[in-house]
Design an enzyme around this catalytic site. Sequence first.
Site, PDB file in Angstrom:
ATOM      1  CG  HIS A  48      -1.596   1.324   1.467  1.00 51.78           C
ATOM      2  ND1 HIS A  48      -2.415   1.995   0.576  1.00 51.78           N
ATOM      3  CD2 HIS A  48      -1.457   2.142   2.534  1.00 51.78           C
ATOM      4  CE1 HIS A  48      -2.760   3.165   1.100  1.00 51.78           C
ATOM      5  NE2 HIS A  48      -2.187   3.276   2.288  1.00 51.78           N
ATOM      6  CG  HIS A  72       1.181   7.023   4.156  1.00 48.59           C
ATOM      7  ND1 HIS A  72       1.497   6.182   3.131  1.00 48.59           N
ATOM      8  CD2 HIS A  72      -0.118   6.757   4.446  1.00 48.59           C
ATOM      9  CE1 HIS A  72       0.455   5.446   2.808  1.00 48.59           C
ATOM     10  NE2 HIS A  72      -0.549   5.767   3.592  1.00 48.59           N
ATOM     11  CD  GLU A  76      -3.545   4.720  11.372  1.00 53.59           C
ATOM     12  OE1 GLU A  76      -4.619   5.294  11.607  1.00 53.59           O
ATOM     13  OE2 GLU A  76      -3.238   4.285  10.252  1.00 53.59           O
ATOM     14  CG  ASP A  77      -1.437   1.131  10.437  1.00 52.60           C
ATOM     15  OD1 ASP A  77      -2.340   1.369  11.264  1.00 52.60           O
ATOM     16  OD2 ASP A  77      -1.477   1.469   9.250  1.00 52.60           O
ATOM     17  CG  ASP A 144      -3.625   7.089   2.390  1.00 49.22           C
ATOM     18  OD1 ASP A 144      -3.347   5.880   2.242  1.00 49.22           O
ATOM     19  OD2 ASP A 144      -4.207   7.540   3.405  1.00 49.22           O
ATOM     20  CG  ASP A 265     -20.160  20.052 -19.556  1.00 50.56           C
ATOM     21  OD1 ASP A 265     -21.263  19.486 -19.458  1.00 50.56           O
ATOM     22  OD2 ASP A 265     -19.498  20.435 -18.580  1.00 50.56           O
TER      23      ASP A 265
HETATM   24 MN    MN Z   1      -2.434   4.718   3.965  1.00 52.96          MN
END
Ligand code: MN
Length: 304
Positions: A48, A72, A76-77, A144, A265
Site C-alpha cells: 500500500h 505514511h 499509526e500501524d 493515499d 459538456d
Molecule cells: Mn495509507
Amino acid sequence: MDFATLQEKIRQTYGPSFDHGLIERAYAFAKESHEGQMRKSGEEFISHPLAVAALLVERKLDAPTIAAAILHDVAEDSPYTPKDVQDRFGPEVAFLVAGVTKLKGVRYPEFAPSARTDGRTENLRKMMLAFAEDIRVILIKLMDRLHNMETISFLKPDAQKRIAHETLEMYAPLANRLGMGELKGQLEDLAFPVAYPNEYRELKSRATETLEARLAFVARLIPTIRELLERAAVPILDIHARAKHWYSLWKKLERYEGNVDRVYDLIAVRIIVDSVEHCYGALGAIHGAWPPLPGRIKDFIALP
Ligand code: MN
C-alpha cells in the site's frame, strides 16, 4: 506494488540527482515496521505505501515526499513513534509523515447528507488545508485515498459507504480546489458506484453508448483541430480531450431533470496557447469550422 517496480519507476522519472539512498532507507524501515501486517485484500501491507509512493512519482514529487509516502502509515500501524522517524530521516520527512498522521483525525461526519449543504464539509476541507501547512501533505493524503478507493471492494459494506461518501464530499472537492481535475474525476468515479449504487446503475444503463461514442468522436476531432489551428498560425502548447466523468454527469442530470440533451459538456477539448492573441485566434478558427451555440459562449478573458 513491489519495491523493484517502484525503483524502476523512479529511475525512469528522475535524473541521477534524485536521493535514491533516502528511498531505500525509507523502504527498509517501512518494510520492517509493517512486517506481518496484511491488507484486507490479502496483500502484504507494504504494497500500500509503495503504491501511494508510485502515484506520487507519476506526479514527479520530490524525494522527501516519496520517502514520506513510503512511511505514511508507520506511526499509526506499527510500534514506531514519530520520533523514530525524525531520528532516522530528519525533520523534513518527519514533518510530512506527522502531517499525514494528523489529517487522519479529520473525519467526514458519519453518513450525514445534510453536511453537504450546511457548510460542515466546506469547513472540514478548509480545516484540512490549514492543518496540512505543506501542500505535499495533502498530495500524499490524496494519493493515499486514491489507492484506498481502488482497493475499497475488500472492506466491509458500511466502511465502504462511509469512505465513498467522504471521498465525494471531502477529497474530490479538495483535488478540484488544487486544480487536479483528472484526479477529482477518478476519485468520484471510484466512489460513485459505492455511495449511490442504484443511481450509478441507472445512469450507466442510459448513457454508456452515448459516452463511448462521444469519446471516439473527440479522439477523431483532435487532429482536425490541430490542422485548423496550424492553418490559422496559432501554435498549440497542449491539446487534450475528456469525456464527462460519471459522477459529475449524474450531478448535472439531477439539475436538468435527467435530460441528457441539455448537458452540453459531455465532451470537452482543452487547447492551451501562449497568449491572449492566440487564444482568440484559436476561438476564431474553431468557430469558422463549427458555429457557436448562441448564448453558450463564455469569454473569461473579457469578463474574468
Ligand atoms: Mn495509507
